[in-house]
Design an enzyme around this catalytic site. Structure first.
Site, PDB file in Angstrom:
ATOM      1  N   HIS A  60      54.139  25.718 -72.522  1.00 38.70           N
ATOM      2  CA  HIS A  60      53.573  26.153 -71.544  1.00 38.70           C
ATOM      3  C   HIS A  60      55.729  26.016 -71.417  1.00 38.70           C
ATOM      4  CE1 HIS A  60      49.840  25.863 -68.915  1.00 38.70           C
ATOM      5  NE2 HIS A  60      50.288  26.736 -69.987  1.00 38.70           N
ATOM      6  N   HIS A  73      53.238  20.302 -74.589  1.00 40.08           N
ATOM      7  CA  HIS A  73      52.551  21.280 -74.910  1.00 40.08           C
ATOM      8  C   HIS A  73      53.189  22.663 -74.250  1.00 40.08           C
ATOM      9  CE1 HIS A  73      52.197  21.291 -70.424  1.00 40.08           C
ATOM     10  NE2 HIS A  73      52.488  22.329 -70.032  1.00 40.08           N
ATOM     11  N   HIS A 122      55.096  16.426 -63.334  1.00 40.99           N
ATOM     12  CA  HIS A 122      55.257  17.117 -62.490  1.00 40.99           C
ATOM     13  C   HIS A 122      55.692  15.872 -61.410  1.00 40.99           C
ATOM     14  CE1 HIS A 122      55.813  20.974 -62.787  1.00 40.99           C
ATOM     15  NE2 HIS A 122      54.854  20.791 -64.174  1.00 40.99           N
ATOM     16  N   HIS A 134      44.309  21.613 -69.292  1.00 42.19           N
ATOM     17  CA  HIS A 134      45.388  22.224 -69.112  1.00 42.19           C
ATOM     18  C   HIS A 134      45.779  24.203 -70.094  1.00 42.19           C
ATOM     19  CE1 HIS A 134      48.653  23.315 -66.195  1.00 42.19           C
ATOM     20  NE2 HIS A 134      49.249  23.049 -67.975  1.00 42.19           N
ATOM     21  N   ASP A 191      57.980  25.504 -68.683  1.00 43.56           N
ATOM     22  CA  ASP A 191      58.792  24.667 -67.854  1.00 43.56           C
ATOM     23  C   ASP A 191      58.958  23.390 -69.217  1.00 43.56           C
ATOM     24  OD1 ASP A 191      55.753  24.708 -67.725  1.00 43.56           O
ATOM     25  OD2 ASP A 191      56.102  23.553 -65.705  1.00 43.56           O
ATOM     26  N   HIS A 192      58.133  23.739 -69.943  1.00 47.48           N
ATOM     27  CA  HIS A 192      58.101  21.957 -71.075  1.00 47.48           C
ATOM     28  C   HIS A 192      58.701  22.277 -72.999  1.00 47.48           C
ATOM     29  CE1 HIS A 192      55.117  20.213 -68.357  1.00 47.48           C
ATOM     30  NE2 HIS A 192      54.789  21.010 -68.358  1.00 47.48           N
ATOM     31  N   ASP A 245      51.535  17.675 -68.435  1.00 51.99           N
ATOM     32  CA  ASP A 245      50.424  18.773 -67.731  1.00 51.99           C
ATOM     33  C   ASP A 245      49.000  17.887 -67.140  1.00 51.99           C
ATOM     34  OD1 ASP A 245      52.682  19.388 -66.671  1.00 51.99           O
ATOM     35  OD2 ASP A 245      52.304  21.216 -66.797  1.00 51.99           O
TER      36      ASP A 245
END
Ligand SMILES: [Zn+2]
Length: 255
Positions: A58, A56, A171, A114, A60-61, A133
């Site tokens: 975001h 996805h 995570h 999400h 942090d990915h 996530d």
């Protein structure tokens, strides 16, 4: 030939993971939170990056994608519905598509909730699920772009996978997830067993990931919103599972 995996921490509490096909040498990074830990993992294993499979959009990915693409000229595979928010995408995928990493094959499972375009990569031959996530060990992602109903339906799709599926999530949230789950199901023996296992893993400094789908089905309260005892525990006996899920998720947000 069996897929090999290498899990490593990134950023504050993200995980990166490499999937390697020994038959062809192909290696995929599942997401790329940042470039340096991916490169360190490649150096440690002697593997060469050929693909990045993105779950996805975001940051942090996806933060390491552009740099890794420049360095390795790898193929970037990403969810069709979010491709405009992800750098350097070569291949857009959606529900039911197949992605090959060398001789390994992944099936794409869409799990909106999400984010609206989130995808999971399931390698059926090796029973490996890369859940981004959507599903965490004893938890699930926050419902940011979708609705609780949509997220519950997405989790049901993952719950239908075989019990011996190894789940790699994005995570290390297991400890907090277990503490929360025990507030809803303090008497669930599967949850108590997972809590003891995670405590040992954390004390030993080892990841709690991957978890197993069979354990998640029995111990993850977010996958158990259709269990009468979970509905009763949140004061919603007899109510639809999606409503129970929404209440459990709301309580976790406040936890
Ligand atoms: Zn996310």
């Amino acid at each position: 030939m069996t897929a090999q995996t290498q899990l490593f921490p990134c950023l504050k509490d993200n995980y990166g993971v490499l999937v390697h096909d020994p038959a062809t040498g192909a290696t995929a990074a599942i997401d790329a939170p940042e470039a340096a830990p991916v490169e360190a993992a490649l150096a440690a294993s002697g593997w060469t990056l050929t693909d990045i499979l993105v779950t996805h959009h975001h940051g942090d990915h996806t933060g390491g994608i552009a740099e890794l693409k420049r360095r390795y000229h790898c193929r970037v595979v990403a969810p069709r519905r979010e491709a405009d928010k992800i750098p350097a995408v070569d291949v857009e995928v959606g529900e039911g598509d197949r992605v090959e990493v060398g001789s390994l094959t992944a099936e794409v499972i869409e799990t909106p909730g999400h984010t609206l375009g989130q995808v999971n990569y399931f390698f059926p031959a090796d029973k490996l699920l890369f859940a981004g996530d959507t599903l965490f060990s004893i938890g699930c992602g926050r419902v940011i772009e979708g609705t609780a109903e949509l997220m519950w339906q997405s989790l049901l799709k993952l719950r239908a996978l075989p019990d011996n599926t190894a789940i790699f999530c994005g995570h290390e949230y297991t400890d907090a997830n277990i503490r929360f789950a025990l507030t809803i199901e303090p008497g669930n023996p599967a949850l108590q067993a997972r809590a003891a296992e995670a405590k040992r893993q954390i004390a030993a400094g080892t990841p709690t990931i991957p978890s197993r789908m069979g354990d998640e089905k029995r111990a993850n309260v977010f996958l158990r919103a259709d269990e009468p005892e979970v509905a009763a525990a949140v004061g919603l006996a007899g109510e639809p599972a999606a409503k129970v899920f929404a209440e459990v998720r709301a309580r976790k947000n406040r936890f």
